[in-house]
Design a protein around this motif. Structure first.
Motif, PDB file in Angstrom:
ATOM      1  N   ALA A  75      -4.327   8.820   7.746  1.00  0.00           N
ATOM      2  CA  ALA A  75      -3.993   8.298   9.068  1.00  0.00           C
ATOM      3  C   ALA A  75      -3.350   6.918   8.956  1.00  0.00           C
ATOM      4  O   ALA A  75      -2.425   6.581   9.704  1.00  0.00           O
ATOM      5  CB  ALA A  75      -5.248   8.231   9.936  1.00  0.00           C
ATOM      6  N   ALA A  76      -3.836   6.104   8.006  1.00  0.00           N
ATOM      7  CA  ALA A  76      -3.253   4.777   7.816  1.00  0.00           C
ATOM      8  C   ALA A  76      -1.809   4.888   7.351  1.00  0.00           C
ATOM      9  O   ALA A  76      -0.957   4.085   7.752  1.00  0.00           O
ATOM     10  CB  ALA A  76      -4.081   3.987   6.811  1.00  0.00           C
ATOM     11  N   SER A  77      -1.513   5.874   6.519  1.00  0.00           N
ATOM     12  CA  SER A  77      -0.125   6.076   6.071  1.00  0.00           C
ATOM     13  C   SER A  77       0.769   6.415   7.252  1.00  0.00           C
ATOM     14  O   SER A  77       1.897   5.909   7.366  1.00  0.00           O
ATOM     15  CB  SER A  77      -0.069   7.187   5.013  1.00  0.00           C
ATOM     16  N   TYR A  78       0.268   7.259   8.136  1.00  0.00           N
ATOM     17  CA  TYR A  78       1.039   7.606   9.330  1.00  0.00           C
ATOM     18  C   TYR A  78       1.202   6.390  10.232  1.00  0.00           C
ATOM     19  O   TYR A  78       2.280   6.128  10.773  1.00  0.00           O
ATOM     20  CB  TYR A  78       0.335   8.733  10.085  1.00  0.00           C
ATOM     21  N   HIS A  79       0.115   5.628  10.381  1.00  0.00           N
ATOM     22  CA  HIS A  79       0.160   4.401  11.169  1.00  0.00           C
ATOM     23  C   HIS A  79       1.178   3.427  10.572  1.00  0.00           C
ATOM     24  O   HIS A  79       1.948   2.784  11.290  1.00  0.00           O
ATOM     25  CB  HIS A  79      -1.232   3.766  11.189  1.00  0.00           C
ATOM     26  N   GLY A  80       1.176   3.329   9.236  1.00  0.00           N
ATOM     27  CA  GLY A  80       2.148   2.467   8.559  1.00  0.00           C
ATOM     28  C   GLY A  80       3.571   2.918   8.794  1.00  0.00           C
ATOM     29  O   GLY A  80       4.475   2.091   8.986  1.00  0.00           O
ATOM     30  N   LEU A 106      -7.786   1.139  10.909  1.00  0.00           N
ATOM     31  CA  LEU A 106      -6.514   1.638  10.384  1.00  0.00           C
ATOM     32  C   LEU A 106      -5.458   0.542  10.384  1.00  0.00           C
ATOM     33  O   LEU A 106      -4.653   0.436   9.457  1.00  0.00           O
ATOM     34  CB  LEU A 106      -6.044   2.833  11.219  1.00  0.00           C
ATOM     35  N   SER A 107      -5.455  -0.293  11.408  1.00  0.00           N
ATOM     36  CA  SER A 107      -4.494  -1.394  11.466  1.00  0.00           C
ATOM     37  C   SER A 107      -4.693  -2.335  10.279  1.00  0.00           C
ATOM     38  O   SER A 107      -3.723  -2.811   9.680  1.00  0.00           O
ATOM     39  CB  SER A 107      -4.658  -2.165  12.781  1.00  0.00           C
ATOM     40  N   ALA A 112      -3.094  -4.188   4.743  1.00  0.00           N
ATOM     41  CA  ALA A 112      -3.554  -4.430   3.375  1.00  0.00           C
ATOM     42  C   ALA A 112      -2.855  -3.552   2.349  1.00  0.00           C
ATOM     43  O   ALA A 112      -2.640  -3.980   1.215  1.00  0.00           O
ATOM     44  CB  ALA A 112      -5.061  -4.214   3.298  1.00  0.00           C
ATOM     45  N   LYS A 113      -2.486  -2.330   2.716  1.00  0.00           N
ATOM     46  CA  LYS A 113      -2.062  -1.364   1.704  1.00  0.00           C
ATOM     47  C   LYS A 113      -0.682  -0.747   1.901  1.00  0.00           C
ATOM     48  O   LYS A 113      -0.146  -0.135   0.970  1.00  0.00           O
ATOM     49  CB  LYS A 113      -3.089  -0.214   1.643  1.00  0.00           C
ATOM     50  N   GLU A 114      -0.095  -0.884   3.100  1.00  0.00           N
ATOM     51  CA  GLU A 114       1.140  -0.166   3.367  1.00  0.00           C
ATOM     52  C   GLU A 114       2.389  -1.011   3.174  1.00  0.00           C
ATOM     53  O   GLU A 114       3.506  -0.541   3.419  1.00  0.00           O
ATOM     54  CB  GLU A 114       1.121   0.399   4.795  1.00  0.00           C
TER      55      GLU A 114
END
Length: 463
Positions: A75-80, A106-107, A112-114
């Protein structure tokens, strides 16, 4: 939507330090229990868009469902991906990530990661604990570099405030916390609590969003000034983050952050949304060690009473000032006030045993409903004074104010809020005419106040 956080909506007699910044774009993610079309998300989207003067608040419906929380990193990848698309759509605009509950986590993961350049993160109900009560992995928070503001309910079962405070101390980024007293995970407050504190749910939420707006404004101003410090030498005195003492400058008053005593108007107590919003703006803009607000005695109690003559409030006001100076010895003293509070502040500043550095008058009442002129306290003033007046203020005709200013013994500056009333609130007509917003008008005004105060303190330091 206007494209600048600090457009010149007001008029000032002399130039102040300013920088043109583009309005932020906000990517806003819901939690697992609601959708982007929920009433909560729509309401907060509108509040954030207005308070931040965002070019757009983009809501992102995540791919996970409440039964698929293990897919947070997907989900974080999609958010990114959505955040990068927003940055491409609005190149140059500061990117702010916001989220409710798991959406806030997720934000943080995105920042931090995207590899997305983020100006700030807004966490609305960060879920530090899961459904089982176990502490969630705080890896994302430990790696975030962008400033974060947490908004948490004091009764949020998913985020014990003690645990959050412990984590905040270990974080590597600048962060602030606003607690919604009595609020749950969604900031909802029980009716008994609201009645006991004479509040409404709307007031509570507007207070929270006002704190968020001031935090984001401070972050954006800090980033802008950081880029311009080589060109603007005085920028280091405007809107710095957490520099309450210049260690190299010694203990002179001009090297310490100011303490502000902020007096209310005749009808709006210190707990009003207007006073709270300006308290936060003044604290951030002036980098004040504290902005002290208070209520005059006649305001206290359930029974409403008419305000007495301003002269009768001076002694009480002076006692508040004395307590402030004893608490922060050596710090420059700034007296600020709204309407009647501005007039009493001028009276207090004129007292021989009060060493004020500057007076800030927000809507000075040069005339009242019964008296033609109220300029007696101004005529004796020797301390620099800053006037912020609405162009439609019925209690302060501009020809009268300009005439008074020409007779003043002290240095003065005037900032005019075009279309503003006695409370500096701009009219609907003004908004439609030039596309301005109330947030822009307030930020422009407080920026001019900060510039004036900074120049006065710098002048004191040079003498």
């Amino acid at each position: 939507m206007a494209s600048s956080l600090s457009l010149k909506r007001g008029r000032c007699e002399s130039d102040s330090v300013s920088s043109a910044r583009l309005s932020p774009v906000v990517v806003f993610s819901p939690g697992p229990g609601c959708t982007v079309s929920s009433e909560w998300m729509i309401s907060w989207k509108e509040m954030l868009e207005d308070a931040l003067d965002a070019v757009e608040v983009i809501t992102v419906q995540q791919l996970y469902s409440s039964g698929e929380l293990s897919r947070q990193y997907d989900a974080a990848s999609y958010h990114g991906f959505c955040a990068r698309m927003a940055a491409r759509k609005y190149p140059g605009h500061p990117l702010v990530l916001a989220g409710r509950s798991l959406g806030s986590r997720l934000s943080c993961l995105v920042e931090a990661k995207e590899g997305v350049e983020v100006a700030a993160v807004i966490c609305l109900g960060y879920p530090l604990e899961g459904m089982t009560g176990a502490v969630e992995d705080d890896e994302a928070l430990m790696q975030v570099k962008a400033p974060i503001i947490f908004v948490q309910g004091s009764k949020d079962v998913f985020c014990p405030l003690g645990k959050l405070e412990a984590i905040r101390k270990k974080m590597n980024c600048y962060n602030e916390l606003h607690v919604v007293d009595g609020g749950n995970h969604s900031f909802r407050i029980g009716k008994r609590h609201l009645l006991a504190n004479q509040l409404t749910q709307d007031e509570v939420e507007m207070k929270a969003v006002g704190v968020i707006a001031s935090f984001i404004s401070s972050c954006l101003r800090g980033a802008s000034l950081g880029r311009q410090v080589q060109q603007i030498q005085v920028a280091s005195t405007l809107f710095p983050l957490n520099h309450h003492q210049n260690k190299d400058a010694g203990n002179t008053s001009s090297s310490l952050s100011p303490v502000v005593v902020f007096a209310p108007g005749s009808s709006a107590p210190s707990s009003s949304s207007w006073m709270f919003r300006w308290k936060v703006m003044l604290k951030n803009a002036l980098d004040a060690i504290e902005v002290i607000t208070f209520d005059y005695p006649y305001m206290i109690g359930e029974k409403k009473r008419a305000p007495p003559k301003a002269e009768r409030l001076v002694r009480f006001h002076k006692d508040i000032v004395k307590q402030a100076t004893e608490k922060y010895p050596g710090h420059p003293l700034i007296l600020a006030g709204k309407a009647m509070g501005a007039r009493v502040s001028c009276m207090v500043a004129g007292e021989v045993d009060v060493a004020a550095s500057v007076v800030v008058c927000l809507g000075y009442p040069l005339k009242s409903l019964v008296r033609a002129t109220l300029n007696d306290s101004l005529m004796q003033l020797l301390v620099p004074v800053m006037f912020v007046q609405g162009s439609n203020d019925v209690f302060c005709p501009f020809d009268m104010l300009q005439s008074v200013r020409q007779k003043l013994k002290c240095r003065s500056r005037l900032h005019v809020v075009d279309g503003g009333d006695h409370s500096l609130k701009i009219s609907v007509e003004q908004k439609l005419e030039d596309g301005s917003t109330q947030h822009e008008a307030d930020m422009d005004a407080v920026g001019t106040v900060a510039s004036f105060v900074s120049s006065c303190l710098t002048h004191m330091k040079s003498q």
